[in-house]
Design a protein around this motif. Structure first.
Motif, mmCIF file in Angstrom:
data_model
loop_
_atom_site.group_PDB
_atom_site.id
_atom_site.type_symbol
_atom_site.label_atom_id
_atom_site.label_comp_id
_atom_site.label_asym_id
_atom_site.label_seq_id
_atom_site.Cartn_x
_atom_site.Cartn_y
_atom_site.Cartn_z
ATOM 1 N N ASP A 65 68.345 19.674 61.346
ATOM 2 C CA ASP A 65 67.139 19.299 62.091
ATOM 3 C C ASP A 65 67.437 18.143 63.037
ATOM 4 O O ASP A 65 66.824 17.072 62.968
ATOM 5 C CB ASP A 65 66.000 18.944 61.138
ATOM 6 C CG ASP A 65 64.653 18.830 61.858
ATOM 7 O OD1 ASP A 65 64.553 19.290 63.011
ATOM 8 O OD2 ASP A 65 63.698 18.285 61.256
ATOM 9 N N SER A 68 64.779 15.942 65.075
ATOM 10 C CA SER A 68 63.876 14.989 64.427
ATOM 11 C C SER A 68 64.270 13.578 64.846
ATOM 12 O O SER A 68 65.386 13.351 65.334
ATOM 13 C CB SER A 68 63.968 15.133 62.904
ATOM 14 O OG SER A 68 65.264 14.769 62.458
ATOM 15 N N THR A 88 71.354 21.815 63.637
ATOM 16 C CA THR A 88 70.441 22.946 63.570
ATOM 17 C C THR A 88 69.159 22.600 64.311
ATOM 18 O O THR A 88 68.754 21.435 64.380
ATOM 19 C CB THR A 88 70.093 23.318 62.110
ATOM 20 O OG1 THR A 88 69.449 22.194 61.479
ATOM 21 C CG2 THR A 88 71.338 23.686 61.334
ATOM 22 N N HIS A 90 65.006 23.746 64.760
ATOM 23 C CA HIS A 90 63.926 24.441 64.067
ATOM 24 C C HIS A 90 63.005 25.213 65.002
ATOM 25 O O HIS A 90 62.072 25.873 64.541
ATOM 26 C CB HIS A 90 63.105 23.449 63.240
ATOM 27 C CG HIS A 90 63.819 22.976 62.014
ATOM 28 N ND1 HIS A 90 63.229 22.192 61.056
ATOM 29 C CD2 HIS A 90 65.080 23.209 61.577
ATOM 30 C CE1 HIS A 90 64.098 21.948 60.080
ATOM 31 N NE2 HIS A 90 65.230 22.536 60.388
ATOM 32 N N ASP A 94 63.184 22.613 70.232
ATOM 33 C CA ASP A 94 64.180 21.705 69.653
ATOM 34 C C ASP A 94 65.578 22.037 70.151
ATOM 35 O O ASP A 94 66.376 21.133 70.457
ATOM 36 C CB ASP A 94 64.156 21.802 68.128
ATOM 37 C CG ASP A 94 62.932 21.126 67.525
ATOM 38 O OD1 ASP A 94 62.173 20.483 68.274
ATOM 39 O OD2 ASP A 94 62.730 21.258 66.300
ATOM 40 N N SER A 112 65.302 29.056 63.676
ATOM 41 C CA SER A 112 63.867 29.349 63.693
ATOM 42 C C SER A 112 63.548 30.802 63.373
ATOM 43 O O SER A 112 62.466 31.108 62.870
ATOM 44 C CB SER A 112 63.269 28.972 65.054
ATOM 45 O OG SER A 112 63.906 29.698 66.100
ATOM 46 N N ALA A 137 68.256 17.782 55.745
ATOM 47 C CA ALA A 137 66.866 17.372 55.962
ATOM 48 C C ALA A 137 66.013 18.028 54.891
ATOM 49 O O ALA A 137 64.889 18.443 55.140
ATOM 50 C CB ALA A 137 66.406 17.779 57.363
ATOM 51 N N LEU A 154 63.655 27.617 57.372
ATOM 52 C CA LEU A 154 64.247 26.458 58.030
ATOM 53 C C LEU A 154 65.241 25.689 57.172
ATOM 54 O O LEU A 154 66.170 25.085 57.696
ATOM 55 C CB LEU A 154 63.140 25.505 58.492
ATOM 56 C CG LEU A 154 62.120 26.070 59.504
ATOM 57 C CD1 LEU A 154 61.100 25.011 59.865
ATOM 58 C CD2 LEU A 154 62.811 26.590 60.756
ATOM 59 N N ARG A 256 56.222 15.006 65.089
ATOM 60 C CA ARG A 256 57.645 15.298 65.265
ATOM 61 C C ARG A 256 58.394 14.129 65.890
ATOM 62 O O ARG A 256 59.605 14.015 65.753
ATOM 63 C CB ARG A 256 57.828 16.541 66.145
ATOM 64 C CG ARG A 256 57.621 17.845 65.426
ATOM 65 C CD ARG A 256 58.709 18.083 64.387
ATOM 66 N NE ARG A 256 59.985 18.468 64.989
ATOM 67 C CZ ARG A 256 61.113 18.549 64.312
ATOM 68 N NH1 ARG A 256 61.146 18.234 63.032
ATOM 69 N NH2 ARG A 256 62.233 18.923 64.903
#
Length: 263
Positions: A65, A68, A88, A90, A94, A112, A137, A154, A256
């Motif tokens: 993630d 983030s 990665t 999501h 992103d 995703s 995550a 995810l 987010r």
């Protein structure tokens, strides 16, 4: 600074008394909003990559993630230390955000759709050797059909993380309820790999750690200046009268980007 766990006062105050051991000077080049929005994620990233895994040039780091707020800072710190970074995404948004980061990452894996095998993608990127450091995550501990579809889509399974780890790899997890079965431990033993738990509050739990804490607190802030180039994931500053609404969004995982209250 960051308020310690035993603080009797709230951070949402115009004036607050904090012991100097929990504070560092803010460099003039760093604005207050960026400092506030970077310090927590900066401390977590430094704890994970500097103290728990000792990232260095030539290492391969997988950041789950990556779009983030924490993932963004971790990616930039790993790249600043000369590591090769895989992340990665999501969502398509992103993925596009991560692909715009400079310097570019080795690979962005879009999970995703729920059809991408993260372990297979990482092994392919590393020529079958596996990655040196994994920052998760959250992970799925079991393959249960009653789990929420979004979580199954995810989050990687713990077996996927163990599979993609290289020899003497480091798995740094935020999953406080992680449960490893004997086959999992055996696989980690054969690889000589380690599992570390990322708890950024540990620095405030022992007075003997204050020197290290102040160092990473200062470095987290210094990296937001023009020379070292941390670019935090920040939302627009929020006025004080909207603090309660913002706090509720954060607690429900609906934000987010990092939320910063401005007095």
């Amino acid at each position: 600074g960051i308020l310690p766990l035993d603080s009797e006062e709230s951070g949402l105050c115009e004036v607050i008394l904090v012991h100097e051991h929990y504070l560092v000077h803010k460099p003039e080049k760093v604005c207050w909003v960026e400092a506030a929005g970077t310090v927590r994620d900066g401390v977590r990233a430094y704890t994970a990559l500097h103290y728990l895994s000792q990232v260095s040039p030539g290492k391969t780091v997988l950041v789950m993630d990556g779009a983030s707020p924490f993932g963004t800072i971790a990616i930039q710190l790993a790249q600043h230390r000369g590591a090769k970074v895989i992340s990665t995404a999501h969502s398509l948004e992103d993925k596009q955000y991560l692909e715009r980061l400079r310097p570019p990452m080795a690979r962005v894996i879009d999970v995703s759709s729920g059809k991408t095998d993260v372990a297979e993608s990482c092994l392919e990127e590393t020529g079958g050797l596996g990655v040196d450091i994994v920052l998760d995550a959250g992970v799925r501990l079991y393959s249960r059909e009653d789990e929420p579809a979004l979580k199954r889509q995810l989050l990687p399974h713990k077996h996927d993380i163990i599979t993609l780890l290289g020899i003497a790899g480091h798995w740094i997890t935020t999953e406080k309820h992680l449960q490893l079965d004997p086959p999992d431990s055996h696989s980690l033993f054969l690889k000589g790999a380690t599992v570390s738990f990322l708890n950024d509050e540990i620095w405030n739990l022992s007075n003997i750690q204050q020197g290290k804490y102040l160092y990473i607190l200062l470095m987290a802030i210094l990296h937001t200046n023009d020379l070292l180039c941390f670019r935090p994931q920040l939302d627009e500053p929020i006025p004080f009268y909207e603090a309660k609404v913002s706090m509720e969004m954060v607690q429900k995982n609906q934000a987010r980007k990092r939320q910063v209250i401005q007095f």
